[in-house]
Design an enzyme around this catalytic site. Structure first.
Site, PDB file in Angstrom:
ATOM      1  N   THR A   1     -44.221  -1.900  13.766  1.00 57.41           N
ATOM      2  CA  THR A   1     -43.357  -3.010  14.190  1.00 57.41           C
ATOM      3  C   THR A   1     -42.325  -2.638  14.790  1.00 57.41           C
ATOM      4  OG1 THR A   1     -42.411  -3.510  12.114  1.00 57.41           O
ATOM      5  CG2 THR A   1     -44.481  -4.637  12.261  1.00 57.41           C
TER       6      THR A   1
ATOM      7  N   GLU B   1     -48.564  -7.907  12.495  1.00 54.86           N
ATOM      8  CA  GLU B   1     -49.078  -7.947  11.211  1.00 54.86           C
ATOM      9  C   GLU B   1     -50.369  -8.688  11.211  1.00 54.86           C
ATOM     10  OE1 GLU B   1     -45.887  -8.196  11.830  1.00 54.86           O
ATOM     11  OE2 GLU B   1     -44.396  -7.561  10.341  1.00 54.86           O
TER      12      GLU B   1
ATOM     13  N   LYS C   1     -27.453 -22.705  12.712  1.00 55.27           N
ATOM     14  CA  LYS C   1     -27.220 -23.683  11.788  1.00 55.27           C
ATOM     15  C   LYS C   1     -25.655 -24.195  12.123  1.00 55.27           C
ATOM     16  CE  LYS C   1     -30.060 -20.865   8.927  1.00 55.27           C
ATOM     17  NZ  LYS C   1     -30.066 -19.709   9.051  1.00 55.27           N
TER      18      LYS C   1
ATOM     19  N   TRP D   1     -30.055 -28.026  12.118  1.00 56.29           N
ATOM     20  CA  TRP D   1     -30.350 -26.869  12.756  1.00 56.29           C
ATOM     21  C   TRP D   1     -30.519 -27.273  14.248  1.00 56.29           C
ATOM     22  CZ3 TRP D   1     -35.326 -24.682   9.563  1.00 56.29           C
ATOM     23  CH2 TRP D   1     -34.893 -24.139   8.456  1.00 56.29           C
TER      24      TRP D   1
HETATM   25  P1  AMP Z   1     -44.501  -8.473  17.215  1.00 59.16           P
HETATM   26  O1  AMP Z   1     -44.874  -8.133  15.939  1.00 59.16           O
HETATM   27  O2  AMP Z   1     -43.225  -7.564  18.033  1.00 59.16           O
HETATM   28  O3  AMP Z   1     -45.535  -8.819  18.205  1.00 59.16           O
HETATM   29  O4  AMP Z   1     -43.410  -9.919  17.033  1.00 59.16           O
HETATM   30  C1  AMP Z   1     -44.159 -11.138  16.501  1.00 59.16           C
HETATM   31  C2  AMP Z   1     -43.073 -12.328  16.720  1.00 59.16           C
HETATM   32  O5  AMP Z   1     -43.122 -12.506  18.016  1.00 59.16           O
HETATM   33  C3  AMP Z   1     -43.587 -13.579  15.919  1.00 59.16           C
HETATM   34  O6  AMP Z   1     -43.363 -13.440  14.706  1.00 59.16           O
HETATM   35  C4  AMP Z   1     -42.871 -14.592  16.530  1.00 59.16           C
HETATM   36  O7  AMP Z   1     -41.527 -14.585  16.192  1.00 59.16           O
HETATM   37  C5  AMP Z   1     -42.710 -13.959  18.118  1.00 59.16           C
HETATM   38  N1  AMP Z   1     -44.024 -14.667  19.006  1.00 59.16           N
HETATM   39  C6  AMP Z   1     -45.257 -14.302  19.251  1.00 59.16           C
HETATM   40  N2  AMP Z   1     -45.811 -14.974  19.997  1.00 59.16           N
HETATM   41  C7  AMP Z   1     -45.052 -16.376  20.085  1.00 59.16           C
HETATM   42  C8  AMP Z   1     -45.166 -17.629  20.611  1.00 59.16           C
HETATM   43  N3  AMP Z   1     -46.136 -17.904  21.518  1.00 59.16           N
HETATM   44  N4  AMP Z   1     -44.294 -18.580  20.495  1.00 59.16           N
HETATM   45  C9  AMP Z   1     -43.058 -17.972  20.023  1.00 59.16           C
HETATM   46  N5  AMP Z   1     -42.819 -16.902  19.209  1.00 59.16           N
HETATM   47  C10 AMP Z   1     -43.910 -16.091  19.489  1.00 59.16           C
END
Ligand code: AMP
Length: 554
Positions: free
Chosen positions: A188, A334, A446, A451
């Site tokens: 990640t 993940e 916050k 929120w």
């Molecule tokens: P990553 O593991 O780097 O792909 O990041 C995952 C995170 O990206 C998720 O937990 C979300 O916070 C964000 N994310 C992915 N797709 C979306 C989406 N369509 N809308 C909002 N947040 C997203």
């Protein structure tokens, strides 16, 4: 009683064999800056076999050793994707946009034995070499680039084409592996602390690929031509490379040409029907399509935007000005990453469909979702009650990789007591399963006990014609605890000033949510996978590095 059915392992080797034979005529093409260079799936399969021979016979890769790639999206990367897991080794995709210390960390943590690197990215790798473990024995260089940069490396240095040339074009790929064994490893992006490794299994890759091809997800067939702009070093390019080999979807790989102009040019020339990328890439492309000439994007029938919330104005602009229907999707490293996909339900007019398209979409049957409220209880699926999204399913991580030979890293508070992945995303689920995210848990503002969704404010601001990008973060405030700060990137020649933008926003959100701190910036800082880096914005503000104007302080 056990069933009477066959128990055949689900493996990447099966995907490779099927694609290279049944769909041998489909192609993988790589853009070289001027044109696409095509290779058939049959050739890619033969070259994957040659690569596997080279890795085993020449470089001594055995068992489940890690073979890393530091590569753009291109045909050789596709060959590595197929060869490495299919021989029983583990493909570790290195994110070439990670900061140098994190890149060195993940190479050492994974104990990579071999790195296959594009020649063009060697300048990123060379400064890391003194920090890398001696486990790393070989570097294989693919494509143009100055090999002499590696003169100081004490292990073996090889040219990809020379290494595979003349080797047998078939290989005893592992169809007999335990399907639960590891196939590939992706870290990640590590917004806090060290990056964490997610180790996908053959089974999870296989099942996830079947989901990707489903019509309720990306709908791949042998007639699809996919342009994965999403990098192959980020969550397996959303699983597109494996899904494509399952059904014969031809691939158009952009290599390092990810800027709006070359993207628009390659779409016009090669006519892909599908593409997927994060919103920042699409907003750059939109600008190019709006202002450039001679482009033709009419081949694109499905464009998926995910990785961050897609601003509704971006979807609307693609639909209205370029007749491209954008599909919004959610996922994370993940989760392999699918994830929810926003296909609207049947029987609605385009206007009726619109609110569904703006959500993060529905989950497939294999992935269960729930939202957990602040008191730890599951919230009703009524589209109103907010909580943290948790998911579980056969391609969702249960733990993190903890280095070879160790117990998996339980991930601290990332997994619930009953084994669900806690996503850190806040939102609602509707009765018919649509997910609407309002924020990241750590980005939600916050203010005085209420929120404020930073994403909602950004979406409204990005709908203003003079705004190219907008990022909103919470900053400390004496009276309210926290208040929103809006940072805005204006389009060239924009006329709006901050007061005008505040008035614009004032017509669209509640008064108490209106930011009183504003800054116009040259660009929004981005993470290694192209998302807004709000941590950097908060830190820059805290260090006094932003030129902030105060408007209408409460
Ligand atoms: P990553 O593991 O780097 O792909 O990041 C995952 C995170 O990206 C998720 O937990 C979300 O916070 C964000 N994310 C992915 N797709 C979306 C989406 N369509 N809308 C909002 N947040 C997203």
């Amino acid at each position: 009683m056990l069933s009477t059915m066959q128990d055949v392992p689900l493996t990447v080797a099966r995907i490779l064999e099927h694609g290279a034979t049944v769909h041998g005529a489909s192609t993988v093409a790589t853009w070289n800056g001027e044109r696409a260079v095509h290779r058939s799936f049959a050739e890619v399969g033969a070259r994957a076999a040659q690569l596997a021979h080279a890795l085993r016979d020449e470089l001594g890769v055995t068992g489940d050793q890690r073979v890393a790639t530091l590569m753009w999206n291109n045909t050789e990367h596709q060959e590595a994707y197929l060869a490495i897991p299919s021989m029983g080794a583990i493909l570790h995709t290195l994110n070439l946009r990670l900061p140098a210390p994190q890149l060195a960390f993940v190479i050492n943590h994974a104990a990579d034995h071999v790195i296959i690197a594009n020649g063009s990215v060697l300048p990123l790798l060379v400064p890391l070499l003194p920090q890398l473990n001696p486990t790393l024995r070989h570097i294989v260089v693919s494509g143009e680039g100055d090999r002499s940069l590696l003169a100081g490396f004490t292990g073996g240095v090889h040219d990809y084409e020379e290494l595979i040339a003349g080797r047998p074009t078939s290989f005893p790929f592992r169809h007999d592996l335990d399907e639960r064994s590891a196939a590939s490893l992706c870290y990640t992006s590590g917004t806090t602390g060290d990056p964490k490794g997610v180790l996908y299994s053959h089974r999870s890759v296989y099942l996830h690929s079947m989901q990707v091809i489903s019509a309720e997800s990306f709908g791949f067939t042998g007639r699809t031509k996919a342009l994965p702009v999403v990098p192959m070093f980020h969550v397996n390019a959303w699983g597109i490379p494996y899904a494509a080999f399952m059904v014969g979807t031809s691939l158009l790989m952009p290599d390092r040409f990810l800027q709006p102009k070359p993207l628009a040019t390659m779409i016009t020339a090669e006519r892909p029907t599908f593409s997927g990328a994060v919103p920042t890439i699409w907003s750059g492309l939109l600008d190019e399509l709006d202002h450039g000439t001679g482009y033709d994007t009419s081949s694109l029938t499905q464009v998926v935007i995910g990785g961050s919330a897609c601003p509704p104005a971006l979807m609307q602009a693609f639909r209205d000005r370029h007749q491209i229907e954008v599909i919004h999707a959610w996922g994370m490293t993940e989760t392999s990453p699918l994830g929810s996909v926003a296909h609207p339900p049947a029987g609605l007019t385009p206007e009726g469909e619109w609110p569904y398209r703006l959500t993060q979409g529905r989950f497939p049957a294999s992935v269960q979702a729930r939202v957990i409220g602040p008191d730890g209880s599951a919230m009703p699926h009524d589209g109103v009650a907010e909580g943290e999204l948790e998911v579980r399913g056969p391609w969702i991580a249960a733990a993190y990789y903890n280095g070879a030979g160790n117990e998996p890293d339980a991930g601290g508070d990332k997994f619930s007591a009953d084994g669900w992945l806690r996503t850190g995303d806040i939102g609602t689920l509707s009765a018919d399963g649509y997910l609407t995210l309002t924020d990241r848990a750590k980005d939600v503002i916050k203010s005085g006990g209420e929120w404020i969704s930073s994403v909602a404010l950004e979406n409204e601001l990005m709908a203003h014609p003079d705004v190219l990008e907008a990022a909103v973060v919470g900053v400390p405030d004496e009276k309210w605890g926290e208040r929103p700060l809006a940072t805005v990137v204006l389009r060239p020649g924009a006329e709006a000033d901050m007061a005008a933008l505040r008035d614009f926003l004032g017509e669209r959100v509640a008064r108490w949510q209106l930011p009183e701190r504003w800054a116009v910036t040259e660009s929004v800082p981005k993470t290694s996978v192209g998302k807004f880096d709000k941590k950097v914005i908060r830190a820059t503000y805290a260090a006094g590095g932003l030129d902030v104007t105060e408007l209408g302080k409460q």
